[in-house]
Design a protein around this motif. Structure first.
Motif, PDB file in Angstrom:
ATOM      1  N   GLY A  21     -73.046  34.733 -57.678  1.00  0.00           N
ATOM      2  CA  GLY A  21     -73.640  35.924 -57.085  1.00  0.00           C
ATOM      3  C   GLY A  21     -73.912  35.784 -55.596  1.00  0.00           C
ATOM      4  O   GLY A  21     -74.776  36.463 -55.044  1.00  0.00           O
ATOM      5  N   LYS A  22     -73.178  34.899 -54.943  1.00  0.00           N
ATOM      6  CA  LYS A  22     -73.308  34.671 -53.502  1.00  0.00           C
ATOM      7  C   LYS A  22     -71.966  34.938 -52.850  1.00  0.00           C
ATOM      8  O   LYS A  22     -70.940  34.989 -53.521  1.00  0.00           O
ATOM      9  N   THR A  23     -71.970  35.100 -51.534  1.00  0.00           N
ATOM     10  CA  THR A  23     -70.724  35.218 -50.782  1.00  0.00           C
ATOM     11  C   THR A  23     -70.394  33.837 -50.247  1.00  0.00           C
ATOM     12  O   THR A  23     -71.153  33.268 -49.457  1.00  0.00           O
ATOM     13  N   ILE A  24     -69.266  33.297 -50.697  1.00  0.00           N
ATOM     14  CA  ILE A  24     -68.849  31.945 -50.321  1.00  0.00           C
ATOM     15  C   ILE A  24     -67.459  32.040 -49.707  1.00  0.00           C
ATOM     16  O   ILE A  24     -66.543  32.593 -50.313  1.00  0.00           O
ATOM     17  N   VAL A  25     -67.317  31.507 -48.503  1.00  0.00           N
ATOM     18  CA  VAL A  25     -66.040  31.536 -47.790  1.00  0.00           C
ATOM     19  C   VAL A  25     -65.631  30.111 -47.446  1.00  0.00           C
ATOM     20  O   VAL A  25     -66.369  29.391 -46.774  1.00  0.00           O
ATOM     21  N   LEU A  26     -64.462  29.710 -47.932  1.00  0.00           N
ATOM     22  CA  LEU A  26     -63.905  28.395 -47.606  1.00  0.00           C
ATOM     23  C   LEU A  26     -62.940  28.543 -46.443  1.00  0.00           C
ATOM     24  O   LEU A  26     -62.163  29.503 -46.393  1.00  0.00           O
ATOM     25  N   THR A  27     -62.995  27.595 -45.524  1.00  0.00           N
ATOM     26  CA  THR A  27     -62.078  27.602 -44.394  1.00  0.00           C
ATOM     27  C   THR A  27     -61.728  26.170 -44.016  1.00  0.00           C
ATOM     28  O   THR A  27     -62.371  25.225 -44.466  1.00  0.00           O
ATOM     29  N   GLY A  28     -60.707  26.023 -43.212  1.00  0.00           N
ATOM     30  CA  GLY A  28     -60.270  24.700 -42.796  1.00  0.00           C
ATOM     31  C   GLY A  28     -59.409  24.793 -41.558  1.00  0.00           C
ATOM     32  O   GLY A  28     -59.468  25.766 -40.814  1.00  0.00           O
TER      33      GLY A  28
ATOM     34  N   LEU B 251     -68.513  40.495 -46.314  1.00  0.00           N
ATOM     35  CA  LEU B 251     -67.868  40.602 -47.622  1.00  0.00           C
ATOM     36  C   LEU B 251     -68.916  40.648 -48.736  1.00  0.00           C
ATOM     37  O   LEU B 251     -69.990  40.056 -48.606  1.00  0.00           O
ATOM     38  N   PRO B 252     -68.587  41.327 -49.833  1.00  0.00           N
ATOM     39  CA  PRO B 252     -69.511  41.334 -50.971  1.00  0.00           C
ATOM     40  C   PRO B 252     -69.535  39.967 -51.656  1.00  0.00           C
ATOM     41  O   PRO B 252     -68.686  39.109 -51.385  1.00  0.00           O
ATOM     42  N   ALA B 253     -70.484  39.780 -52.552  1.00  0.00           N
ATOM     43  CA  ALA B 253     -70.581  38.529 -53.294  1.00  0.00           C
ATOM     44  C   ALA B 253     -69.237  38.205 -53.938  1.00  0.00           C
ATOM     45  O   ALA B 253     -68.552  39.087 -54.461  1.00  0.00           O
ATOM     46  N   GLY B 254     -68.867  36.946 -53.861  1.00  0.00           N
ATOM     47  CA  GLY B 254     -67.596  36.472 -54.388  1.00  0.00           C
ATOM     48  C   GLY B 254     -67.178  35.239 -53.618  1.00  0.00           C
ATOM     49  O   GLY B 254     -67.892  34.782 -52.722  1.00  0.00           O
TER      50      GLY B 254
END
Length: 163
Positions: free
Chosen positions: A98-105, A131-134
């Motif tokens: 239920g959080k917004t998680i963004v992976l980057t590199g 962005l919405p939760a996801g």
């Protein structure tokens, strides 16, 4: 509330050993990148691990999931190696946090000076705020939902899939 940045390693944070001709980890570059990028967004940086994503284990992916679960913040950016970023994103997605998680590199180490890492970090910080939760992967100015992205190793880009 600040944005939590979880550092997991990857090319983002690699250094080059000129004598040995190898890449290695020393410390994260995230704080310096935030300073150079003149970041004005409140962040809390936490180094969880410094691992090449090709060597990342399922146990380490579960550690990232648990760190996301424990974080009081609802917006999280994870710096991660690009080779298995998609696999980690899928595990995080299954966690239904239920959080917004963004992976980057980064495709090129930040220490090389010609890295895409600074741009990707800035993009991820922007995406996580809107962005919405996801769970998402953000690379080169684009974002992709966790279950609909792959790394095209021939072209060296991330692209959408129809999964």
């Amino acid at each position: 509330m600040p944005i939590r940045i979880l550092v997991a390693g990857g090319t983002f944070d690699k250094e080059y050993d000129e004598l040995g001709g190898r890449l290695f980890f020393k410390d994260t570059h995230v704080e310096e990148m935030l300073r150079l990028g003149r970041c004005r967004v409140p962040v809390a940086v936490q180094t969880v691990m410094m691992v090449d994503s090709l060597e990342m284990t399922d146990a380490e992916r579960r550690t990232l999931l648990e760190q996301c679960r424990r974080a009081p913040e609802k917006q999280i950016v994870i710096t991660h190696g690009t080779d298995t970023m998609v696999e980690t994103a899928r595990i995080l997605e299954k966690g239904q946090l239920g959080k917004t998680i963004v992976l980057t590199g980064a495709m090129v180490p930040y220490a090389f000076g010609s890295s895409d890492g600074l741009f990707n970090l800035g993009s991820a910080l922007s995406f996580v705020q809107v962005l919405p939760a996801g769970v998402y992967v953000a690379m080169n100015g684009k974002f992709f939902p966790a279950g609909r992205v792959r790394k095209n190793k021939t072209l060296g880009i991330f692209e959408a899939t129809s999964e």
